[in-house]
Scaffold this motif. Structure first.
Motif, PDB file in Angstrom:
ATOM      1  N   GLY A 175      16.587   9.432  -1.952  1.00 56.54           N
ATOM      2  CA  GLY A 175      17.979   9.518  -2.321  1.00 56.54           C
ATOM      3  C   GLY A 175      18.170  10.786  -3.116  1.00 56.54           C
ATOM      4  N   ARG A 176      17.040  11.352  -3.584  1.00 56.92           N
ATOM      5  CA  ARG A 176      17.157  12.522  -4.445  1.00 56.92           C
ATOM      6  C   ARG A 176      17.117  13.801  -3.624  1.00 56.92           C
ATOM      7  NH1 ARG A 176      13.077  12.453  -8.952  1.00 56.92           N
ATOM      8  NH2 ARG A 176      14.745  13.453 -10.095  1.00 56.92           N
ATOM      9  N   LYS A 177      16.730  13.653  -2.341  1.00 53.59           N
ATOM     10  CA  LYS A 177      16.607  14.854  -1.518  1.00 53.59           C
ATOM     11  C   LYS A 177      17.890  15.651  -1.559  1.00 53.59           C
ATOM     12  CE  LYS A 177      13.101  14.513   1.963  1.00 53.59           C
ATOM     13  NZ  LYS A 177      12.753  13.893   3.204  1.00 53.59           N
TER      14      LYS A 177
ATOM     15  N   PRO B 113       4.366  14.003  -2.246  1.00 54.70           N
ATOM     16  CA  PRO B 113       4.502  15.257  -3.001  1.00 54.70           C
ATOM     17  C   PRO B 113       5.872  15.890  -2.762  1.00 54.70           C
ATOM     18  CG  PRO B 113       3.283  15.653  -0.984  1.00 54.70           C
ATOM     19  CD  PRO B 113       3.698  14.200  -0.956  1.00 54.70           C
TER      20      PRO B 113
ATOM     21  N   SER C 129       0.875  -1.181   0.000  1.00 56.73           N
ATOM     22  CA  SER C 129       0.000   0.000   0.000  1.00 56.73           C
ATOM     23  C   SER C 129       0.907   1.224   0.000  1.00 56.73           C
ATOM     24  CB  SER C 129      -0.900  -0.015   1.232  1.00 56.73           C
ATOM     25  OG  SER C 129      -1.595  -1.248   1.283  1.00 56.73           O
TER      26      SER C 129
ATOM     27  N   SER D  31       6.636   6.622  -5.885  1.00 60.74           N
ATOM     28  CA  SER D  31       5.251   6.598  -5.394  1.00 60.74           C
ATOM     29  C   SER D  31       4.307   7.197  -6.432  1.00 60.74           C
ATOM     30  CB  SER D  31       5.144   7.340  -4.069  1.00 60.74           C
ATOM     31  OG  SER D  31       5.581   8.672  -4.204  1.00 60.74           O
ATOM     32  N   ASN D  32       4.736   8.275  -7.107  1.00 58.55           N
ATOM     33  CA  ASN D  32       3.868   8.884  -8.118  1.00 58.55           C
ATOM     34  C   ASN D  32       3.788   8.023  -9.370  1.00 58.55           C
ATOM     35  OD1 ASN D  32       2.799  11.667  -7.186  1.00 58.55           O
ATOM     36  ND2 ASN D  32       4.883  11.494  -6.377  1.00 58.55           N
TER      37      ASN D  32
ATOM     38  N   PHE E  93      10.897   4.260   7.530  1.00 59.38           N
ATOM     39  CA  PHE E  93      10.821   4.246   6.080  1.00 59.38           C
ATOM     40  C   PHE E  93      11.986   5.038   5.473  1.00 59.38           C
ATOM     41  CE2 PHE E  93       5.997   3.292   5.549  1.00 59.38           C
ATOM     42  CZ  PHE E  93       6.227   2.004   5.974  1.00 59.38           C
TER      43      PHE E  93
HETATM   44  C1  LIG Z   1      11.633  -0.791   4.662  1.00 58.27           C
HETATM   45  C2  LIG Z   1      10.770   0.264   3.998  1.00 58.27           C
HETATM   46  C3  LIG Z   1       9.411   0.046   3.861  1.00 58.27           C
HETATM   47  C4  LIG Z   1       8.608   1.020   3.261  1.00 58.27           C
HETATM   48  N1  LIG Z   1       7.266   0.799   3.160  1.00 58.27           N
HETATM   49  C5  LIG Z   1       6.457   1.727   2.595  1.00 58.27           C
HETATM   50  C6  LIG Z   1       5.046   1.501   2.471  1.00 58.27           C
HETATM   51  O1  LIG Z   1       4.528   0.472   2.877  1.00 58.27           O
HETATM   52  N2  LIG Z   1       4.303   2.463   1.873  1.00 58.27           N
HETATM   53  C7  LIG Z   1       4.841   3.635   1.412  1.00 58.27           C
HETATM   54  O2  LIG Z   1       4.113   4.463   0.861  1.00 58.27           O
HETATM   55  N3  LIG Z   1       6.187   3.878   1.543  1.00 58.27           N
HETATM   56  C8  LIG Z   1       6.997   2.957   2.097  1.00 58.27           C
HETATM   57  N4  LIG Z   1       8.355   3.173   2.180  1.00 58.27           N
HETATM   58  C9  LIG Z   1       8.915   4.411   1.603  1.00 58.27           C
HETATM   59  C10 LIG Z   1       9.228   4.183   0.113  1.00 58.27           C
HETATM   60  O3  LIG Z   1      10.233   3.220  -0.015  1.00 58.27           O
HETATM   61  C11 LIG Z   1       9.706   5.458  -0.595  1.00 58.27           C
HETATM   62  O4  LIG Z   1      10.770   6.000   0.140  1.00 58.27           O
HETATM   63  C12 LIG Z   1       8.613   6.497  -0.756  1.00 58.27           C
HETATM   64  O5  LIG Z   1       7.555   5.973  -1.542  1.00 58.27           O
HETATM   65  C13 LIG Z   1       9.183   7.753  -1.450  1.00 58.27           C
HETATM   66  O6  LIG Z   1       9.796   7.372  -2.638  1.00 58.27           O
HETATM   67  P1  LIG Z   1       9.599   8.192  -3.990  1.00 58.27           P
HETATM   68  O7  LIG Z   1      10.437   7.565  -5.023  1.00 58.27           O
HETATM   69  O8  LIG Z   1       8.162   8.411  -4.303  1.00 58.27           O
HETATM   70  O9  LIG Z   1      10.173   9.612  -3.595  1.00 58.27           O
HETATM   71  P2  LIG Z   1      11.632  10.176  -3.935  1.00 58.27           P
HETATM   72  O10 LIG Z   1      11.818  10.371  -5.394  1.00 58.27           O
HETATM   73  O11 LIG Z   1      12.604   9.312  -3.227  1.00 58.27           O
HETATM   74  O12 LIG Z   1      11.520  11.603  -3.257  1.00 58.27           O
HETATM   75  C14 LIG Z   1      11.256  11.754  -1.902  1.00 58.27           C
HETATM   76  C15 LIG Z   1      11.034  13.214  -1.572  1.00 58.27           C
HETATM   77  O13 LIG Z   1      12.164  13.970  -1.989  1.00 58.27           O
HETATM   78  C16 LIG Z   1      11.700  15.079  -2.759  1.00 58.27           C
HETATM   79  N5  LIG Z   1      12.747  15.475  -3.728  1.00 58.27           N
HETATM   80  C17 LIG Z   1      13.041  14.912  -4.908  1.00 58.27           C
HETATM   81  N6  LIG Z   1      14.057  15.566  -5.498  1.00 58.27           N
HETATM   82  C18 LIG Z   1      14.397  16.576  -4.680  1.00 58.27           C
HETATM   83  C19 LIG Z   1      15.358  17.625  -4.736  1.00 58.27           C
HETATM   84  N7  LIG Z   1      16.178  17.743  -5.772  1.00 58.27           N
HETATM   85  N8  LIG Z   1      15.411  18.497  -3.717  1.00 58.27           N
HETATM   86  C20 LIG Z   1      14.576  18.370  -2.662  1.00 58.27           C
HETATM   87  N9  LIG Z   1      13.640  17.412  -2.551  1.00 58.27           N
HETATM   88  C21 LIG Z   1      13.556  16.529  -3.550  1.00 58.27           C
HETATM   89  C22 LIG Z   1      10.440  14.590  -3.416  1.00 58.27           C
HETATM   90  O14 LIG Z   1       9.605  15.663  -3.814  1.00 58.27           O
HETATM   91  C23 LIG Z   1       9.829  13.804  -2.302  1.00 58.27           C
HETATM   92  O15 LIG Z   1       9.163  14.630  -1.380  1.00 58.27           O
HETATM   93  C24 LIG Z   1       9.167   2.222   2.782  1.00 58.27           C
HETATM   94  C25 LIG Z   1      10.560   2.417   2.920  1.00 58.27           C
HETATM   95  C26 LIG Z   1      11.344   1.461   3.516  1.00 58.27           C
HETATM   96  C27 LIG Z   1      12.820   1.701   3.654  1.00 58.27           C
END
Ligand SMILES: Cc1cc2nc3c(=O)[nH]c(=O)nc-3n(C[C@H](O)[C@H](O)[C@H](O)COP(=O)(O)OP(=O)(O)OC[C@H]3O[C@@H](n4cnc5c(N)ncnc54)[C@H](O)[C@@H]3O)c2cc1C
Length: 423
Positions: free
Chosen positions: A325-327, A146, A141, A160-161, A320
Motif C-alpha cells: 500500500g506504500r508503493k 527488500p 511462512s 515482513s521485515n 499476493f
Molecule cells: C492473500 C495473501 C496471502 C499472502 N501470503 C503471503 C505468504 O504466505 N508469505 C509472504 O511472505 N507474503 C504473503 N503475502 C504478501 C504479504 O501480505 C505482504 O504483502 C508482503 O509481506 C509485503 O508486505 P510488507 O509490509 O513487508 O511490505 P510493504 O511495506 O507493503 O512494501 C512493499 C514494497 O514496497 C516498497 N516500498 C515501500 N515504500 C515505498 C515507496 N515510498 N516507494 C516505493 N516503494 C516503496 C517496499 O520496499 C517493498 O518492496 C500475502 C498477501 C496476500 C494478499
C-alpha cells in the motif's frame, strides 16, 4: 480293430469335450468370482471414501464453528528459517487463551494487525497458512521484502521485515480468523496440479500437506519454481513426501541454477514452470490447476493453460497483491476536483471525487478518512466497506473476495456516482 480304434477316439473326444466344458465352467466361475470380488472391493472403497468425506465434513463444520470475529491473541511458539538465503522464516502460532482454534481450508490465509514501532496505525497484512490444518497451531511462512530494485532508496517492506527482525518466540500477535476463497476442495478426488512460484509456495504447500495428512491417494502434481538452490524452501520436507507417496509427483524447477546446484538431486528441471513443461510431464491436461506466484508467471501460465484447452473453472489462483500500500505514497487530492460527491458519514466529511485516484481506499486515505486495507487486490476483504448509498465500479477487475450487496471492496473500485460510505 478299426471299430475299437474309433470307439477309443470317440471316447477320448467325449472326455476332452467334458473336460473342456468343465474347464470353461470353472474358468468362467472364477472370472465371475473375481469380477464380483472387484465390484465388492470397489463398493467398500467407495463407502470408505463416502464415510471419510462425511467425517471430514463433520470435523470441518466443528472446526469452523471455532472461528472468531475481530482479532485474537496468538503467541509465537516457534520460528524456523526455511531456506539457505534465510529470506523465508516460518512462525508457529498458538492461541494465547489456550482454547481450541478454528480449522481452515488448505490455501486460506490469516490477517495480522501489527503494532510496528514508529507506525501511527496498525499495519494490516495477510499471510497464507503454510501447513495442513493441525489442531492447536497455525503456521505462516514469510519472505523478507527488500526495497524495489528500481527504488533502492525506498524503505524495505514494513511487515515482513518486522516479522524477520523483531518478532521473537513468546511474542503475542493480533490475528484475524482464517479466510479466503483460494483453497483445495478436500472432499473431491479430482487429480490436481499445484503450482508455487517463490514464496507463492505457501498456500499450495498447505494443500499438498493436507492431501498427505488425509492419507488420500489423490493424484497430485506439485510444481515449485525458484531461481536457484539458496531460495529453495522446505527442501527436506518436500523430498520426504516425494520418497513416501507414489500418488504425489514433485517437480522442482530452478530458472537459474548455480554451480553448486545438482540436477536430479537438488532440482528436476533447469527452466521456469511453464505449460511447455506440463505438456512434457503430465499425462494429459485433464487436471484442476491451483497456482500462486509472481504476477508475470501466473499471467503466462493462465494464458497458456487456456490455449491448451483447460476450462476456465479448472484454473484457480491466488495473488499476493501489489505487495504494498506504500508503493504509491499518499498523494494530495485536487481541491478543485468536480467528480461526484463522496460522503464519509462517520467522519462527517463530504468531498468531491478526484478521478486521478484509482481506488476509494487511496482517496479516503488522502482525505484522512482511513479504510483499513491489506492486499490492494480485492483478495483479502480487509477493505470491505458498507455502502450506505450509491454504486461502485470495479473497472473490469473481478475481485476474488465476494462483497455482499450493500458493501464494496474499497481497494479495488471507484464511484459510479454520489456515494455515502460508512467510514
Ligand atoms: C492473500 C495473501 C496471502 C499472502 N501470503 C503471503 C505468504 O504466505 N508469505 C509472504 O511472505 N507474503 C504473503 N503475502 C504478501 C504479504 O501480505 C505482504 O504483502 C508482503 O509481506 C509485503 O508486505 P510488507 O509490509 O513487508 O511490505 P510493504 O511495506 O507493503 O512494501 C512493499 C514494497 O514496497 C516498497 N516500498 C515501500 N515504500 C515505498 C515507496 N515510498 N516507494 C516505493 N516503494 C516503496 C517496499 O520496499 C517493498 O518492496 C500475502 C498477501 C496476500 C494478499
Amino acid at each position: 480293430m478299426f471299430i475299437l480304434d474309433n470307439l477309443w477316439l470317440g471316447g477320448a473326444a467325449i472326455v476332452i469335450a467334458v473336460l473342456a466344458y468343465g474347464g470353461l465352467a470353472v474358468y468362467s466361475a472364477m472370472m465371475r468370482l473375481g469380477y464380483e470380488r472387484n465390484i465388492r472391493a470397489r463398493h467398500i472403497k467407495e463407502m470408505d471414501l463416502a464415510i471419510d468425506r462425511a467425517q471430514r465434513r463433520q470435523q470441518d463444520t466443528a472446526a469452523r464453528s471455532l472461528s472468531w470475529s475481530g482479532t485474537r491473541k496468538f503467541v509465537v511458539a516457534r520460528r524456523v528459517v526455511e531456506c539457505a538465503d534465510e529470506t523465508v522464516c516460518s512462525f508457529y502460532l498458538e492461541p494465547h487463551d489456550g482454547k481450541p482454534i478454528s480449522g481452515f481450508e488448505p490455501g486460506q490465509f490469516l490477517t495480522f494487525e501489527l503494532k510496528v514501532p514508529g507506525e501511527k496505525k496498525e499495519v494490516t497484512r495477510c499471510y497464507s497458512l503454510s501447513d495442513a490444518p493441525i489442531p492447536g497451531v497455525y503456521r505462516v511462512s514469510i519472505k523478507r521484502v527488500p526495497a524495489p530494485r528500481d527504488v533502492p532508496e525506498a524503505p524495505p517492506g514494513l511487515s515482513s521485515n518486522f516479522f524477520h527482525d523483531a518478532v521473537k518466540e513468546g511474542d503475542i500477535l493480533d490475528v484475524r480468523a482464517p479466510s479466503g476463497k483460494f483453497y483445495l476442495d478436500m472432499a473431491s478426488d479430482r487429480p490436481v496440479v499445484l503450482i508455487g512460484g517463490g514464496v507463492g509456495l505457501t498456500p499450495v504447500l498447505s494443500m499438498l500437506n493436507a492431501v498427505v495428512a488425509s492419507g488420500s491417494d489423490r493424484e497430485v502434481w506439485f510444481f515449485y519454481g525458484v531461481r536457484s538452490g539458496i531460495e529453495h524452501c522446505m527442501r527436506e520436507h518436500i523430498e520426504a513426501i516425494r520418497a513416501e507417496h507414489s500418488n504425489i509427483h514433485i517437480q522442482i524447477c530452478y530458472s537459474d541454477p548455480s554451480g553448486d546446484d545438482v540436477q536430479g538431486k537438488d532440482y528436476d528441471h533447469a527452466e521456469r514452470v511453464s505449460v511447455e513443461l506440463f505438456k512434457r510431464v503430465l499425462p494429459s491436461n485433464n487436471f484442476e490447476y491451483l497456482m500462486c506466484g509472481p504476477p508475470p508467471m501466473m499471467e503466462s501460465l493462465i494464458n497458456d493453460l487456456r490455449e491448451w484447452g483447460v476450462p476456465e473453472q479448472d484454473i484457480k489462483r491466488e495473488s499476493f497483491g501489489p505487495a504494498s500500500g506504500r508503493k504509491a505514497p499518499v498523494k494530495p487530492v485536487d481541491p478543485n476536483a468536480t467528480g461526484p460527491e463522496i460522503v464519509f458519514k462517520r467522519a462527517g466529511k463530504t468531498v468531491h471525487w478526484d478521478p486521478s485516484f484509482d481506488s476509494l481506499v487511496k482517496f479516503a486515505e488522502a482525505n484522512d478518512c482511513d479504510i483499513p486495507y491489506a492486499c490492494l487486490a480485492g483478495n483479502c476483504g480487509t477493505c470491505l466497506t458498507t455502502l450506505i448509498e450509491g454504486e461502485v465500479d470495479y473497472q473490469g477487475n473481478d475481485p476474488d473476495f465476494e462483497a455482499e450487496e450493500g458493501t464494496c471492496l474499497a481497494c479495488s473500485c471507484i464511484p459510479k456516482g454520489r456515494l455515502v460510505l460508512d467510514v
